[in-house]
Design an enzyme around this catalytic site. Structure first.
Site, PDB file in Angstrom:
ATOM      1  N   LYS A 231       0.816  -1.211   0.000  1.00 55.59           N
ATOM      2  CA  LYS A 231       0.000   0.000   0.000  1.00 55.59           C
ATOM      3  C   LYS A 231       0.851   1.264   0.000  1.00 55.59           C
ATOM      4  O   LYS A 231       2.055   1.246   0.233  1.00 55.59           O
ATOM      5  CB  LYS A 231      -0.949  -0.010   1.198  1.00 55.59           C
ATOM      6  CG  LYS A 231      -2.122  -0.964   1.019  1.00 55.59           C
ATOM      7  CD  LYS A 231      -3.142  -0.847   2.133  1.00 55.59           C
ATOM      8  CE  LYS A 231      -4.372  -1.695   1.834  1.00 55.59           C
ATOM      9  NZ  LYS A 231      -5.370  -1.638   2.927  1.00 55.59           N
ATOM     10  N   ARG A 265      -3.738 -10.136   5.119  1.00 55.44           N
ATOM     11  CA  ARG A 265      -4.293 -10.096   3.756  1.00 55.44           C
ATOM     12  C   ARG A 265      -3.194  -9.565   2.839  1.00 55.44           C
ATOM     13  O   ARG A 265      -2.757  -8.427   2.982  1.00 55.44           O
ATOM     14  CB  ARG A 265      -5.525  -9.192   3.714  1.00 55.44           C
ATOM     15  CG  ARG A 265      -6.189  -9.106   2.337  1.00 55.44           C
ATOM     16  CD  ARG A 265      -7.417  -8.208   2.384  1.00 55.44           C
ATOM     17  NE  ARG A 265      -8.075  -8.140   1.091  1.00 55.44           N
ATOM     18  CZ  ARG A 265      -7.788  -7.277   0.131  1.00 55.44           C
ATOM     19  NH1 ARG A 265      -6.818  -6.383   0.316  1.00 55.44           N
ATOM     20  NH2 ARG A 265      -8.440  -7.283  -1.025  1.00 55.44           N
TER      21      ARG A 265
END
Length: 286
Positions: A231, A265
Site C-alpha cells: 500500500k 491479507r
C-alpha cells in the site's frame, strides 16, 4: 493461550469448520478488476484467475479473498450487475479447481454477498465500508450466518481521502468498532473480524500510528485482520512504487503479527507464510 499475541486462541467458523487462528492465517488477494492499484494482482482472464488461485493455495494461503470492485482512491464505480458477473466467472473457476477452499468475497453490497454465498459457498464477507454503503449488509450477514470482516472507512473509495480529520484516531476507531460490533452481536452475527482499514480515510501518519497501536484493538477479544500489502503507506513514505514494496510489506506484516494480527491479507503469499512461521518460531521457542 496464544503465546505470540498474549491473548486467548481465537477461532472462526468457515463453512462449518472451526478454524484456529494460532498460528495466524494468510489470506491471498485475487482481483478480477482492471484497475486495482497493484497491477500484479489483476486477473483479467480465466487463465489468470486459475493461475492465481493455484499460486495462493500452493504457497500456503488459507483463504482466497476475491474482489471485483477496486477500492483504490478515485477508482471507477461499477454496477452491481457487473460486480456479480466478474465474481461469478472467477468463483466458478476456483470452485472447480478447489471445491473446499475457503473463499472471502470483498464487497460492500449485500445482494452481491448473498449471491456469492448461496451460489458458490463463499466462506466470509469482507466489507470495506463496515455496512455504511449498503444498509442491508448487516441483516444479510446475520441471515446467512457467515463470518464478517468489519473494516473502518469514511465515505466511499472515490472520496475517502477527503475524510482524514480525527480528534484521536485510535479512540475514534475504538468507538466505531464498539458500536458496530454491539449492533452485529445483537443481530446474531457470531464471527466478526476487525480490520482497521490501513490506507482508507487515513493519512500516512495515521496509518503508522494505527500500526503502532494495533494491540489496543485486542480489547474486543475478536480476530484482527491487517491489510497493508504494497500500500501507499509503504511506497509513498519510501518514494518507490507498489512493485518495489515487498520488503516494506514484510516488515509491516511482522509488526502486525507482534501487534496481534490473526489474519494477514496479502499479495505475496509465500513471503507472508514464511513471516508467520519465523515470527511464531522466534516467540515460542524455549
Amino acid at each position: 493461550m496464544d503465546i505470540i499475541r498474549n491473548k486467548p486462541v481465537l477461532y472462526i467458523n468457515l463453512n462449518g469448520d472451526l478454524v484456529a487462528l494460532n498460528p495466524p492465517l494468510v489470506m491471498g488477494i485475487l482481483n478480477v478488476t482492471p484497475d486495482s492499484f497493484y497491477a500484479g494482482s489483476r486477473c483479467r482472464s480465466e487463465e489468470a484467475v486459475a493461475l492465481r488461485a493455484r499460486e495462493i493455495v500452493e504457497q500456503g494461503g488459507t483463504i482466497i479473498d476475491i474482489g471485483a470492485y477496486s477500492s483504490r482512491p478515485q477508482a471507477d464505480d461499477i454496477s452491481q450487475e457487473e460486480e456479480i458477473r466478474r465474481l461469478s466467472g472467477a468463483l466458478k473457476i476456483i470452485r472447480t479447481m478447489y471445491p473446499d477452499v475457503y473463499i472471502s468475497v470483498d464487497t460492500f453490497r449485500a445482494d452481491v454477498a448473498r449471491h456469492c454465498v448461496e451460489e458458490f459457498g463463499v466462506s466470509m464477507i469482507n466489507d470495506i465500508s463496515g455496512g455504511e454503503l449498503d444498509n442491508k449488509m448487516f441483516d444479510t450477514v446475520a441471515d446467512l450466518q457467515i463470518p464478517y470482516i468489519l473494516m473502518h472507512m469514511r465515505g466511499t473509495p472515490q472520496i475517502m481521502q477527503r475524510y482524514t480529520d480525527y480528534d484521536n484516531i485510535v479512540a475514534d476507531l475504538l468507538t466505531y468498532f464498539s458500536k458496530k460490533t454491539d449492533k452485529l452481536r445483537l443481530m446474531g452475527v457470531n464471527d466478526i473480524i476487525l480490520d482497521p482499514g490501513f490506507g482508507f480515510s487515513k493519512t500516512l501518519d495515521d496509518n503508522y500510528l494505527l500500526m503502532n497501536r494495533l494491540s489496543d484493538f485486542q480489547t474486543f477479544e475478536l480476530p484482527l485482520l491487517s491489510g497493508i500489502s504494497r500500500k501507499s503507506m509503504i511506497y509513498r513514505f519510501l518514494g518507490t512504487s507498489p512493485e518495489e514494496s515487498l520488503t516494506g510489506t514484510t516488515v509491516l506484516n511482522t509488526l502486525s503479527l507482534l501487534g496481534g494480527a490473526d489474519i494477514l491479507r496479502v499479495h505475496d503469499v509465500r513471503e507472508a507464510v514464511e513471516t508467520v512461521k519465523i515470527v511464531t518460531k522466534t516467540l515460542t521457542i524455549g
